[in-house]
Design a protein around this motif. Structure first.
Motif, mmCIF file in Angstrom:
data_model
loop_
_atom_site.group_PDB
_atom_site.id
_atom_site.type_symbol
_atom_site.label_atom_id
_atom_site.label_comp_id
_atom_site.label_asym_id
_atom_site.label_seq_id
_atom_site.Cartn_x
_atom_site.Cartn_y
_atom_site.Cartn_z
ATOM 1 N N MET A 194 0.847 -1.202 0.000
ATOM 2 C CA MET A 194 0.000 0.000 0.000
ATOM 3 C C MET A 194 0.879 1.247 0.000
ATOM 4 O O MET A 194 1.814 1.360 0.788
ATOM 5 N N ALA A 195 0.603 2.164 -0.891
ATOM 6 C CA ALA A 195 1.383 3.394 -0.975
ATOM 7 C C ALA A 195 1.111 4.265 0.239
ATOM 8 O O ALA A 195 0.045 4.222 0.830
ATOM 9 N N LYS A 196 2.082 5.069 0.599
ATOM 10 C CA LYS A 196 1.940 5.950 1.746
ATOM 11 C C LYS A 196 2.500 7.322 1.445
ATOM 12 O O LYS A 196 3.287 7.495 0.527
ATOM 13 N N VAL A 197 2.053 8.310 2.244
ATOM 14 C CA VAL A 197 2.661 9.629 2.159
ATOM 15 C C VAL A 197 4.112 9.493 2.590
ATOM 16 O O VAL A 197 4.396 8.877 3.621
ATOM 17 N N PRO A 198 5.061 10.024 1.813
ATOM 18 C CA PRO A 198 6.455 9.892 2.210
ATOM 19 C C PRO A 198 6.698 10.431 3.613
ATOM 20 O O PRO A 198 6.229 11.505 3.965
ATOM 21 N N GLU A 230 -8.126 14.043 9.323
ATOM 22 C CA GLU A 230 -7.507 12.721 9.174
ATOM 23 C C GLU A 230 -7.914 12.087 7.856
ATOM 24 O O GLU A 230 -7.092 11.434 7.194
ATOM 25 N N ALA A 231 -9.171 12.294 7.456
ATOM 26 C CA ALA A 231 -9.616 11.770 6.164
ATOM 27 C C ALA A 231 -8.807 12.384 5.027
ATOM 28 O O ALA A 231 -8.374 11.685 4.099
ATOM 29 N N LYS A 232 -8.573 13.685 5.088
ATOM 30 C CA LYS A 232 -7.784 14.353 4.050
ATOM 31 C C LYS A 232 -6.357 13.817 4.028
ATOM 32 O O LYS A 232 -5.774 13.613 2.946
ATOM 33 N N ARG A 233 -5.785 13.615 5.205
ATOM 34 C CA ARG A 233 -4.429 13.068 5.264
ATOM 35 C C ARG A 233 -4.369 11.704 4.593
ATOM 36 O O ARG A 233 -3.417 11.392 3.860
ATOM 37 N N VAL A 238 -4.477 11.552 0.694
ATOM 38 C CA VAL A 238 -3.226 11.809 -0.011
ATOM 39 C C VAL A 238 -2.587 10.498 -0.463
ATOM 40 O O VAL A 238 -1.866 10.443 -1.449
ATOM 41 N N ILE A 239 -2.866 9.421 0.261
ATOM 42 C CA ILE A 239 -2.329 8.101 -0.087
ATOM 43 C C ILE A 239 -3.122 7.573 -1.282
ATOM 44 O O ILE A 239 -4.259 7.132 -1.149
ATOM 45 N N LYS A 240 -2.544 7.631 -2.447
ATOM 46 C CA LYS A 240 -3.273 7.392 -3.689
ATOM 47 C C LYS A 240 -3.865 5.997 -3.784
ATOM 48 O O LYS A 240 -4.930 5.807 -4.381
ATOM 49 N N ALA A 293 -13.144 3.248 0.746
ATOM 50 C CA ALA A 293 -13.711 2.257 1.663
ATOM 51 C C ALA A 293 -12.729 1.946 2.794
ATOM 52 O O ALA A 293 -13.133 1.796 3.958
ATOM 53 N N GLU A 294 -11.448 1.831 2.469
ATOM 54 C CA GLU A 294 -10.428 1.575 3.494
ATOM 55 C C GLU A 294 -10.310 2.749 4.467
ATOM 56 O O GLU A 294 -10.126 2.560 5.672
ATOM 57 N N ILE A 295 -10.430 3.963 3.932
ATOM 58 C CA ILE A 295 -10.365 5.154 4.786
ATOM 59 C C ILE A 295 -11.568 5.185 5.716
ATOM 60 O O ILE A 295 -11.441 5.482 6.910
#
Length: 286
Positions: free
Chosen positions: A1-5, A236-239, A242-244, A249-251
């Motif tokens: 899963m991609a993440k914010v750096p 927190e949802a906005k943060r 950012v994770i593309k 649904a996961e959020i």
């Protein structure tokens, strides 16, 4: 899963000390020319601008740079910037456990509003009467940056000095009490926003009535207690958006919503667009 750096201290450090770094802003930007994408830090970070222009964004709130503005960031906040030419000032990074061996209270830094993780508290202009002293402290830390004990003592002195700007605006004992109560409420939200969504739940933890809590929030922040809780969930949802590769649904599941459709309605009511629309707009600006 991609993440914010997540930017590690060692990546941006000048190599002198992995727990602490202080550097002129001009030199720091020269070494980190590519650090313009949205990213998180795993350390505390603050910057004092003494000259230059441009903008910076913390948790999706944009600020125009002005001389003697300082901003603070806590681990986990999302940040990016667009600076102009001839930037200068000071940048300080320090590990979240830097003061662990000298402070009895593990939450001591939370006493200072600019370390609350709330953007509204973390960006301000230093008062003119304190500017010479602030730069003198930072210059001394630069000079003795190999002395960890001196660094810790000087930083705590600096934080107390900056905090005085806020305290001086509280004219009465009751005002100090109300701001302390509000700070406790905001700290409780930070720890519980995924599971506690109702003002009455927080009022019970603070041993006050929901009406008292709501009146306090209206007086000091101009928002109801419910709106403040909602805004933390939305942040927190906005943060997470950012994770593309993180699906809506996961959020929704991460934020403890019963289903994706309710989360989408909740988000759109607060922000004006759906989570997917917000993500597309955000990606287009990266």
């Amino acid at each position: 899963m991609a993440k914010v750096p997540v930017i590690e201290q060692c990546v941006v450090s000048d190599g002198f000390n992995q727990e602490f770094m202080i550097e002129s802003l001009a030199h720091y930007l020269d070494r980190n020319k590519n650090l313009v994408f949205p990213h998180r830090h795993n350390f505390y970070h603050f910057v004092l601008f003494t000259k230059g222009g441009g903008s910076h964004t913390i948790d999706f709130e944009r600020f125009e740079v002005e001389p003697w503005q300082i901003y603070f960031m806590s681990p986990g906040q999302i940040h990016t910037w667009e600076f102009g030419e001839n930037m200068d000032g000071y940048v300080v990074n320090f590990h979240k456990d830097l003061f662990k061996d000298v402070l009895l209270r593990s939450d001591y830094l939370m006493m200072f509003p600019f370390f609350s993780g709330l953007v509204r508290d973390g960006v301000f202009v230093i008062e003119e009467e304190d500017r010479n002293l602030v730069t003198e402290i930072l210059d001394r830390i630069l000079q003795y940056r190999g002395d960890v004990s001196f660094i810790k003592a000087s930083l705590l002195y600096l934080f107390q000095l900056l905090n005085r700007q806020r305290i001086s605006s509280f004219s009465t004992e009751s005002s100090v009490y109300n701001h302390t109560l509000l700070r406790n409420f905001l700290n409780l939200i930070e720890s519980n926003f995924k599971s506690l969504r109702l003002p009455k739940e927080y009022a019970a933890l603070l041993y006050i009535t929901p009406n008292h809590l709501n009146a306090l929030c209206k007086e000091l922040l101009g928002q109801s207690a419910g709106e403040i809780i909602r805004d933390r969930v939305i942040l927190e949802a906005k943060r997470l958006l950012v994770i593309k590769d993180y699906s809506v649904a996961e959020i929704a599941y991460e934020l403890n919503f019963n289903d994706n459709s309710y989360f989408t309605k909740f988000f759109k009511k607060a922000v004006g667009v759906t989570p997917e629309e917000f993500r597309k707009k955000l990606i287009n600006h990266i």
